[in-house]
Design an enzyme around this catalytic site. Sequence first.
Site, short mmCIF file in Angstrom:
data_model
loop_
_atom_site.label_atom_id
_atom_site.label_comp_id
_atom_site.label_asym_id
_atom_site.label_seq_id
_atom_site.Cartn_x
_atom_site.Cartn_y
_atom_site.Cartn_z
CG ASP A 255 -0.22 -0.06 2.53
OD1 ASP A 255 1.00 -0.34 2.53
OD2 ASP A 255 -0.85 0.19 3.57
CD GLU A 256 6.10 1.28 1.27
OE1 GLU A 256 7.03 2.00 0.85
OE2 GLU A 256 6.27 0.17 1.78
#
Lengths: 231, 329
Positions: free
Chosen positions: B237-238
């Site tokens: 989720d980066e």
Amino acid sequence: MSETNNDYGAFYAVPIHRTDKWVIEMHGLIARTLQCFLQDTYGQGIWQTIAELAKLDFDDFEAMLDYDARTVEQVVDAAGMCLEKSRDALLEDVGTYLITHPNNEGLRRLMRYGGVDFFDFLHSLEDLPGRTRLAVADLQLPELELTDSAPGQFLLSCHSGAAELAGFGFVLVGVLRAMADDYGALVILDHRGALGEAEVIDITVVETDFAEGRSFELAAAPPPIRRETTS
Amino acid sequence: MSLPFDTLDALMPMHLQISRDGRLRHAGPTLRKLLNSSVGEGRHFADVIEVYRPKRAETLPMLLELAGRRLQTRLRCGRRVALKGLVMPDGAGGAIVNLSFGIGVVDGVRMHSLTSTDFAVTDLAIDMLYLVEAKSAAMEASRTLNRRLQGAMMVAEQRAFTDALTGLQNRRAMDEALKRLIRGGERFAVLHLDLDFFKQVNDTRGHAAGDRVLQAVARVMIDLTRKNDFVARVGGDEFVIILDGLTDRGRLAELADRLIERIEHPIPVDGDICRISASIGIAFNRPDAMPMETGAQLLERADEALYSAKRHGRAQHAFSDEDVVRELP
């Protein structure tokens, strides 16, 4: 190439391993010709059906790679089944297609270099495998031998030899028929079957000036042997 | 010369016969085509053909001196075609010059609309034309294969640089982009964005829902950035956004806040809604810093800023400390 036809299929089609002695290699040009014949004559859909029937694990034959002759044989069988045509008739149609289809204008021109009339052309046939090798060094075609039996009567032996080119004589009949038309000659052709290692074709030239042939000018810009189709 | 013209015409359709006085007696049929029929039998040979190598030859004795050698010549009429030639004495005080197109045969045939009957059957000219056509056909087949392989390679490369889930660029693409920008000495900003509360979505709604959320976030980032900005998903989720040429702190802060605000919008997933937020760390590339900073070091600073934003309570942005310290008034 068409959009529906996955152009990258051949990327995954692994060319055969040269070390495998059980595999008889076949030049991709022959395999590709068969595919183009089926696509151009019967359409992309039929080709896909045939390719599935032949259990091909790629979408397109590539003219410049080698294939296992058995794979090509499977395509011939599948095409015969799918189109309900005998193997001989199918191969003869391939020969006609090679000379008459607009996509192959380049090849027709190369064949017309054989001579100024159909007799001249017949006499040049023995040079055909050599001429082919001039263009594509690793494309081996069967040796051809022309014998005069009577005025206007010839016997063409086609030494297919290796099993992978069996039936080449029928392709040749198609080619000869189309070339006779091209020169405007009236000929009768009869494939007499295999005689030992060779296939024998009877050729009777009834008239060399029967009809107006198609034009052939040396100076015409050479078209590519096969343009990319947008089927 | 006792041989009839027909004999020599058939053997050498491109020959010239020159009498002992240097005048033209006869020209072969193909040569006559090249001369536009203006042969001018009776004219001096030097008015019809220019012999310029290995030596100029304007008189018959000069020409005969070159017997047996390879001549380079040019016709003086018609299209002034360059031809190869060979001269030999004819046994009666005159000379015979045989000419040939040499390597220029393809153009020669095209220019003069020649046919195979214009060449002696022993001449390899026709075979050469055949070969030229055959070679270009084979080459075309080869090029077709190359084009297809190139297309396949580009697709494979594209795949290798693309994140399959979101369609954004991936980490490898980001590494390349950073390397390129740093090498070019560009000024740019790196935004390192990490989703907040995303783990809860994954844990309570399942991975499929998580994937939908990631796709929605990707869309937000594409919507709020310019076409030439670089947006990559570099981890679960980066995300990393690279903004070339944008180093205005005010505008960057505004962009970061808008990104967070839009990401906080409820995301509908399967008739339900998911709520998440994001933290953002920002660092500037400093092309004049000595020693030059690597892409990894720059990312590390953006990462530190990100964690400082997280420490301060998430859902906010922070700039790299070093940029604050070094900031010019």
